[in-house]
Enzyme design. Structure first.
Site, PDB file in Angstrom:
ATOM      1  N   TYR A 150      82.221  64.250 -47.846  1.00 27.28           N
ATOM      2  CA  TYR A 150      81.853  63.747 -45.743  1.00 27.28           C
ATOM      3  C   TYR A 150      80.782  64.114 -45.767  1.00 27.28           C
ATOM      4  CZ  TYR A 150      81.224  60.495 -42.311  1.00 27.28           C
ATOM      5  OH  TYR A 150      81.128  59.757 -40.829  1.00 27.28           O
ATOM      6  N   LYS A 154      76.588  63.428 -44.323  1.00 28.71           N
ATOM      7  CA  LYS A 154      76.505  63.866 -42.674  1.00 28.71           C
ATOM      8  C   LYS A 154      75.587  65.335 -43.694  1.00 28.71           C
ATOM      9  CE  LYS A 154      78.659  60.589 -41.820  1.00 28.71           C
ATOM     10  NZ  LYS A 154      78.036  59.151 -42.047  1.00 28.71           N
TER      11      LYS A 154
END
Length: 231
Positions: A150, A154
């Site tokens: 994740y 990002k």
């Protein structure tokens, strides 16, 4: 918020910040093109607000995104604002995660953000007006264990949006990169398999507070919106 009669495109509208933004815009008299792969969630987002027009869309499919944007503008008018927030957040130690899952996170979170940006930004630039709001995260600056996939997506979103901002400065379209900390959304629930990590730091903020922070940033000069510190 000057929403009356204007069109916003929300990717990731079935829940969380996307839902909050879509419902607020429609309640203020605006028109919403709400996109997601979650049909039930889209129906809940649109409940009681006829200004919300739902569309099933996989943001990881660039051709589908391009077609959707063209059809939306043909049917509903020019897009004035984009909330680009579709994402997934499976967690785990990188060495234990399936590589296909890690790459899928990148495909949806980063790839989807790229696809929506590149489909919606050129028409806004051609008109010389609009706002593109790309959703990243504080973990795009501060990686954590169990959030490797994740965080990588990002970090990529932050870099892409910053470069996109600088390449198009002075052309009439404001580009924002929103980097909140924990937000109380269904996305957060995907990471609750790591309860100790999710309990560190301040309590999750509401999706509405993030939308508030974005509204305060629109019309200003900054690129990054660190929502936790501006709510």
């Amino acid at each position: 918020m000057q929403a009356a009669g204007k069109l916003i495109f929300v990717a990731g509208a079935a829940s969380g910040i996307g839902r909050a933004a879509a419902r607020r815009w429609a309640a203020a008299g605006g028109v919403v093109a709400a996109a997601d792969i979650n049909e039930a969630g889209l129906a809940e987002t649109a409940r009681g607000l006829p200004g919300i027009h739902s569309r099933l869309l996989d943001v990881a499919d660039p051709a589908a995104v391009a077609i959707a944007v063209k059809e939306i503008e043909a049917q509903l008018g020019p897009i004035e604002r984009v909330y680009n927030g579709a994402a997934i957040q499976p967690t785990g130690l990188l060495i234990e995660q399936d590589p296909h899952e890690i790459l899928r996170v990148m495909q949806i979170n980063y790839g989807g953000l790229v696809n929506v940006s590149l489909a919606t930004l050129p028409p806004m630039l051609a008109r010389g007006r609009g706002v593109l709001v790309n959703f990243a995260s504080i973990v795009g600056w501060m990686p954590s264990m169990h959030f490797g996939a994740y965080s990588a997506s990002k970090f990529a979103q932050v870099a892409f949006t910053e470069v996109l901002h600088h390449e198009n400065r002075g052309r009439g379209v404001q580009i924002l990169c929103v980097c909140p900390s924990q937000v109380d959304t269904p996305l957060r629930a995907q990471a609750l398999s790591q309860p100790k990590i999710m309990q560190v730091g301040p309590a999750p903020q509401s999706p509405e507070s993030v939308v508030d922070a974005i509204e305060r940033a629109i019309g200003g000069r900054r690129l990054f919106v660190f929502a936790r510190w501006h709510t």
